[in-house]
Design a protein around this motif. Sequence first.
Motif, PDB file in Angstrom:
ATOM      1  N   VAL A  67     -10.383 -35.969  40.290  1.00 26.05           N
ATOM      2  CA  VAL A  67     -10.370 -34.788  39.424  1.00 26.05           C
ATOM      3  C   VAL A  67      -9.703 -35.108  38.088  1.00 26.05           C
ATOM      4  CG1 VAL A  67      -9.335 -32.514  39.120  1.00 26.05           C
ATOM      5  CG2 VAL A  67     -10.518 -33.067  41.237  1.00 26.05           C
ATOM      6  N   LEU A  68      -8.533 -35.726  38.140  1.00 35.08           N
ATOM      7  CA  LEU A  68      -7.788 -36.000  36.913  1.00 35.08           C
ATOM      8  C   LEU A  68      -8.461 -37.079  36.061  1.00 35.08           C
ATOM      9  CD1 LEU A  68      -4.113 -35.899  38.253  1.00 35.08           C
ATOM     10  CD2 LEU A  68      -5.350 -34.117  36.990  1.00 35.08           C
ATOM     11  N   LEU A  69      -8.843 -38.185  36.698  1.00 39.10           N
ATOM     12  CA  LEU A  69      -9.379 -39.311  35.933  1.00 39.10           C
ATOM     13  C   LEU A  69     -10.768 -39.019  35.382  1.00 39.10           C
ATOM     14  CD1 LEU A  69      -8.164 -42.250  38.205  1.00 39.10           C
ATOM     15  CD2 LEU A  69      -7.199 -41.517  36.020  1.00 39.10           C
ATOM     16  N   TRP A  70     -11.644 -38.408  36.185  1.00 40.72           N
ATOM     17  CA  TRP A  70     -12.973 -38.074  35.676  1.00 40.72           C
ATOM     18  C   TRP A  70     -12.910 -36.957  34.645  1.00 40.72           C
ATOM     19  CZ3 TRP A  70     -17.100 -38.379  40.171  1.00 40.72           C
ATOM     20  CH2 TRP A  70     -17.702 -39.644  40.110  1.00 40.72           C
ATOM     21  N   GLY A  71     -11.981 -36.030  34.816  1.00 40.99           N
ATOM     22  CA  GLY A  71     -11.839 -34.980  33.810  1.00 40.99           C
ATOM     23  C   GLY A  71     -11.412 -35.544  32.469  1.00 40.99           C
ATOM     24  N   VAL A  72     -10.391 -36.404  32.479  1.00 43.37           N
ATOM     25  CA  VAL A  72      -9.924 -37.037  31.245  1.00 43.37           C
ATOM     26  C   VAL A  72     -10.999 -37.937  30.649  1.00 43.37           C
ATOM     27  CG1 VAL A  72      -8.226 -38.676  30.316  1.00 43.37           C
ATOM     28  CG2 VAL A  72      -7.499 -36.883  31.906  1.00 43.37           C
ATOM     29  N   ASN A  73     -11.890 -38.451  31.492  1.00 44.89           N
ATOM     30  CA  ASN A  73     -12.875 -39.410  30.995  1.00 44.89           C
ATOM     31  C   ASN A  73     -13.902 -38.792  30.053  1.00 44.89           C
ATOM     32  OD1 ASN A  73     -13.986 -42.087  30.937  1.00 44.89           O
ATOM     33  ND2 ASN A  73     -15.672 -41.331  32.196  1.00 44.89           N
ATOM     34  N   TRP A  74     -14.115 -37.479  30.084  1.00 44.75           N
ATOM     35  CA  TRP A  74     -15.085 -36.897  29.149  1.00 44.75           C
ATOM     36  C   TRP A  74     -14.679 -37.127  27.700  1.00 44.75           C
ATOM     37  CZ3 TRP A  74     -19.899 -35.720  30.187  1.00 44.75           C
ATOM     38  CH2 TRP A  74     -20.261 -35.531  31.513  1.00 44.75           C
ATOM     39  N   ALA A 130     -13.357 -28.844  39.755  1.00 43.48           N
ATOM     40  CA  ALA A 130     -12.130 -28.987  38.980  1.00 43.48           C
ATOM     41  C   ALA A 130     -12.276 -29.959  37.814  1.00 43.48           C
ATOM     42  CB  ALA A 130     -10.996 -29.453  39.895  1.00 43.48           C
ATOM     43  N   VAL A 131     -13.240 -30.866  37.889  1.00 42.99           N
ATOM     44  CA  VAL A 131     -13.380 -31.887  36.841  1.00 42.99           C
ATOM     45  C   VAL A 131     -13.646 -31.287  35.461  1.00 42.99           C
ATOM     46  CG1 VAL A 131     -14.802 -33.818  36.045  1.00 42.99           C
ATOM     47  CG2 VAL A 131     -14.009 -33.743  38.401  1.00 42.99           C
ATOM     48  N   PRO A 132     -14.626 -30.372  35.287  1.00 48.19           N
ATOM     49  CA  PRO A 132     -14.852 -29.849  33.933  1.00 48.19           C
ATOM     50  C   PRO A 132     -13.698 -29.034  33.395  1.00 48.19           C
ATOM     51  CG  PRO A 132     -16.183 -28.662  35.539  1.00 48.19           C
ATOM     52  CD  PRO A 132     -15.615 -29.847  36.242  1.00 48.19           C
ATOM     53  N   ILE A 133     -12.882 -28.456  34.280  1.00 43.33           N
ATOM     54  CA  ILE A 133     -11.708 -27.736  33.805  1.00 43.33           C
ATOM     55  C   ILE A 133     -10.728 -28.715  33.166  1.00 43.33           C
ATOM     56  CG2 ILE A 133      -9.758 -26.300  34.518  1.00 43.33           C
ATOM     57  CD1 ILE A 133     -11.521 -25.210  36.752  1.00 43.33           C
ATOM     58  N   VAL A 134     -10.496 -29.847  33.844  1.00 43.20           N
ATOM     59  CA  VAL A 134      -9.648 -30.895  33.260  1.00 43.20           C
ATOM     60  C   VAL A 134     -10.297 -31.453  32.001  1.00 43.20           C
ATOM     61  CG1 VAL A 134      -8.592 -33.157  33.660  1.00 43.20           C
ATOM     62  CG2 VAL A 134      -8.685 -31.481  35.510  1.00 43.20           C
ATOM     63  N   GLY A 135     -11.625 -31.600  32.017  1.00 45.32           N
ATOM     64  CA  GLY A 135     -12.324 -32.100  30.833  1.00 45.32           C
ATOM     65  C   GLY A 135     -12.180 -31.175  29.644  1.00 45.32           C
ATOM     66  N   PHE A 136     -12.229 -29.867  29.883  1.00 46.21           N
ATOM     67  CA  PHE A 136     -12.041 -28.898  28.811  1.00 46.21           C
ATOM     68  C   PHE A 136     -10.663 -29.058  28.185  1.00 46.21           C
ATOM     69  CE2 PHE A 136     -15.706 -26.354  28.558  1.00 46.21           C
ATOM     70  CZ  PHE A 136     -15.483 -25.312  27.674  1.00 46.21           C
ATOM     71  N   ALA A 137      -9.633 -29.088  29.049  1.00 50.21           N
ATOM     72  CA  ALA A 137      -8.261 -29.168  28.559  1.00 50.21           C
ATOM     73  C   ALA A 137      -8.001 -30.488  27.840  1.00 50.21           C
ATOM     74  CB  ALA A 137      -7.291 -29.001  29.723  1.00 50.21           C
ATOM     75  N   SER A 138      -8.487 -31.598  28.415  1.00 51.34           N
ATOM     76  CA  SER A 138      -8.239 -32.898  27.788  1.00 51.34           C
ATOM     77  C   SER A 138      -9.024 -33.048  26.487  1.00 51.34           C
ATOM     78  CB  SER A 138      -8.591 -34.029  28.757  1.00 51.34           C
ATOM     79  OG  SER A 138      -9.929 -33.923  29.203  1.00 51.34           O
ATOM     80  N   GLY A 139     -10.210 -32.415  26.398  1.00 48.38           N
ATOM     81  CA  GLY A 139     -10.961 -32.459  25.149  1.00 48.38           C
ATOM     82  C   GLY A 139     -10.218 -31.753  24.018  1.00 48.38           C
ATOM     83  N   MET A 140      -9.551 -30.653  24.340  1.00 45.59           N
ATOM     84  CA  MET A 140      -8.769 -29.954  23.325  1.00 45.59           C
ATOM     85  C   MET A 140      -7.537 -30.759  22.937  1.00 45.59           C
ATOM     86  SD  MET A 140      -9.012 -25.906  24.376  1.00 45.59           S
ATOM     87  CE  MET A 140      -8.675 -26.115  26.127  1.00 45.59           C
ATOM     88  N   LEU A 141      -6.903 -31.433  23.917  1.00 43.49           N
ATOM     89  CA  LEU A 141      -5.677 -32.171  23.641  1.00 43.49           C
ATOM     90  C   LEU A 141      -5.948 -33.492  22.918  1.00 43.49           C
ATOM     91  CD1 LEU A 141      -3.745 -31.634  27.004  1.00 43.49           C
ATOM     92  CD2 LEU A 141      -3.209 -30.630  24.775  1.00 43.49           C
ATOM     93  N   LEU A 142      -6.959 -34.226  23.379  1.00 42.47           N
ATOM     94  CA  LEU A 142      -7.204 -35.569  22.845  1.00 42.47           C
ATOM     95  C   LEU A 142      -8.104 -35.576  21.611  1.00 42.47           C
ATOM     96  CD1 LEU A 142      -7.734 -37.555  26.194  1.00 42.47           C
ATOM     97  CD2 LEU A 142      -5.663 -37.425  24.777  1.00 42.47           C
ATOM     98  N   LEU A 143      -9.045 -34.636  21.540  1.00 37.39           N
ATOM     99  CA  LEU A 143     -10.013 -34.647  20.451  1.00 37.39           C
ATOM    100  C   LEU A 143      -9.885 -33.450  19.510  1.00 37.39           C
ATOM    101  CD1 LEU A 143     -13.215 -35.756  22.427  1.00 37.39           C
ATOM    102  CD2 LEU A 143     -11.590 -37.195  21.182  1.00 37.39           C
ATOM    103  N   GLY A 144      -9.016 -32.512  19.856  1.00 34.54           N
ATOM    104  CA  GLY A 144      -8.875 -31.327  19.018  1.00 34.54           C
ATOM    105  C   GLY A 144     -10.092 -30.425  19.037  1.00 34.54           C
ATOM    106  N   GLU A 145     -10.871 -30.470  20.112  1.00 35.55           N
ATOM    107  CA  GLU A 145     -12.056 -29.625  20.202  1.00 35.55           C
ATOM    108  C   GLU A 145     -11.658 -28.163  20.322  1.00 35.55           C
ATOM    109  OE1 GLU A 145     -15.065 -32.836  22.369  1.00 35.55           O
ATOM    110  OE2 GLU A 145     -14.328 -31.086  23.468  1.00 35.55           O
ATOM    111  N   ARG A 146     -12.445 -27.305  19.696  1.00 39.48           N
ATOM    112  CA  ARG A 146     -12.205 -25.871  19.751  1.00 39.48           C
ATOM    113  C   ARG A 146     -13.419 -25.195  20.381  1.00 39.48           C
ATOM    114  NH1 ARG A 146      -9.454 -24.355  13.863  1.00 39.48           N
ATOM    115  NH2 ARG A 146      -7.615 -25.713  14.087  1.00 39.48           N
ATOM    116  N   PRO A 147     -13.335 -24.909  21.671  1.00 36.86           N
ATOM    117  CA  PRO A 147     -14.480 -24.276  22.339  1.00 36.86           C
ATOM    118  C   PRO A 147     -14.801 -22.916  21.734  1.00 36.86           C
ATOM    119  CG  PRO A 147     -12.887 -25.120  23.931  1.00 36.86           C
ATOM    120  CD  PRO A 147     -12.241 -25.196  22.581  1.00 36.86           C
TER     121      PRO A 147
END
Length: 299
Positions: free
Chosen positions: A16-23, A251-268
Amino acid sequence: MPVIGRRELGLFVAVVLLWGVNWPMMKMALAELNFWVFRSYCIAAGLLWFVAFNLKRGVPLTLPREHWGRMLVCALCNVAAWNILSAAALTMLPSGRAGVLAYTMPLWVVLLSRVFLGEVLTPSRIAAISIGMGGIALLLVDEFQALRGAPVAALMMVASGLLWAVGIVLFKGFPKSIPTTTLMIWSFVLGGWPLFTGLALFGHGPWLPVAASAWAGLLFNVLVVFGFCWFAWNELVRALPAQITGISSLAVPIVGFASGMLLLGERPRPFDYVALLAIVVAVILVLRPATKPTSQAAG
């Protein structure tokens, strides 16, 4: 509810954590690398990891002849189609949105299990599919309306989730006597040739990244995702009931959403949150344990 052992729980949390962060990590790598180049590195790395593991541990490399047909279809769905479609679509979509579209896989599994396994579509599962498809429709409509939208990319990402689900349903049919690492070796061999062919025909641009962020994305994939994560996921698919592996993918896309905002500054956009909520509700409906009938009394 089935009891999850410590090993399965550890694999579940890690995936969950690693695949989520991987997006967002993939997004970093694809900012510099052509997706054919990127995915070819990943497939080659995964194949080398599992071959090395089997040789070191003395695990058989051979696959019984009667399983070759199933393996070919699984490999083309889980390795070739998933890696090509998801990487190509990710170059045109925000990482968080891409994760939501791809990880609708449990909904597709419900439909496919009705076709291939003869399972009954209960009212709750029909409701889940309707809600989940409504969430997908929101994203697709929003992509068509946005000035810089990518409706084709959105459809490609949904297709990758569908084909991934086909591979999962078929992958469950392999006997437990065949080691997971052996199955992964042949998955990468049979599913990797379309990617290497695409690399030869369409690969272009730099062969190695320059920026530290792109290097981080590439190394994270070749060292972590295509070694540990692919093994862990397929171990869960084979060892646990479908509801448990479905929860992990939820759970993976939830982690992906959060990590995308933190690492890439994405604004959904607002539709992203609505679609994510719809998909969460849908998969919960699909995966909740069924109540057992109480009409039969003891004695």
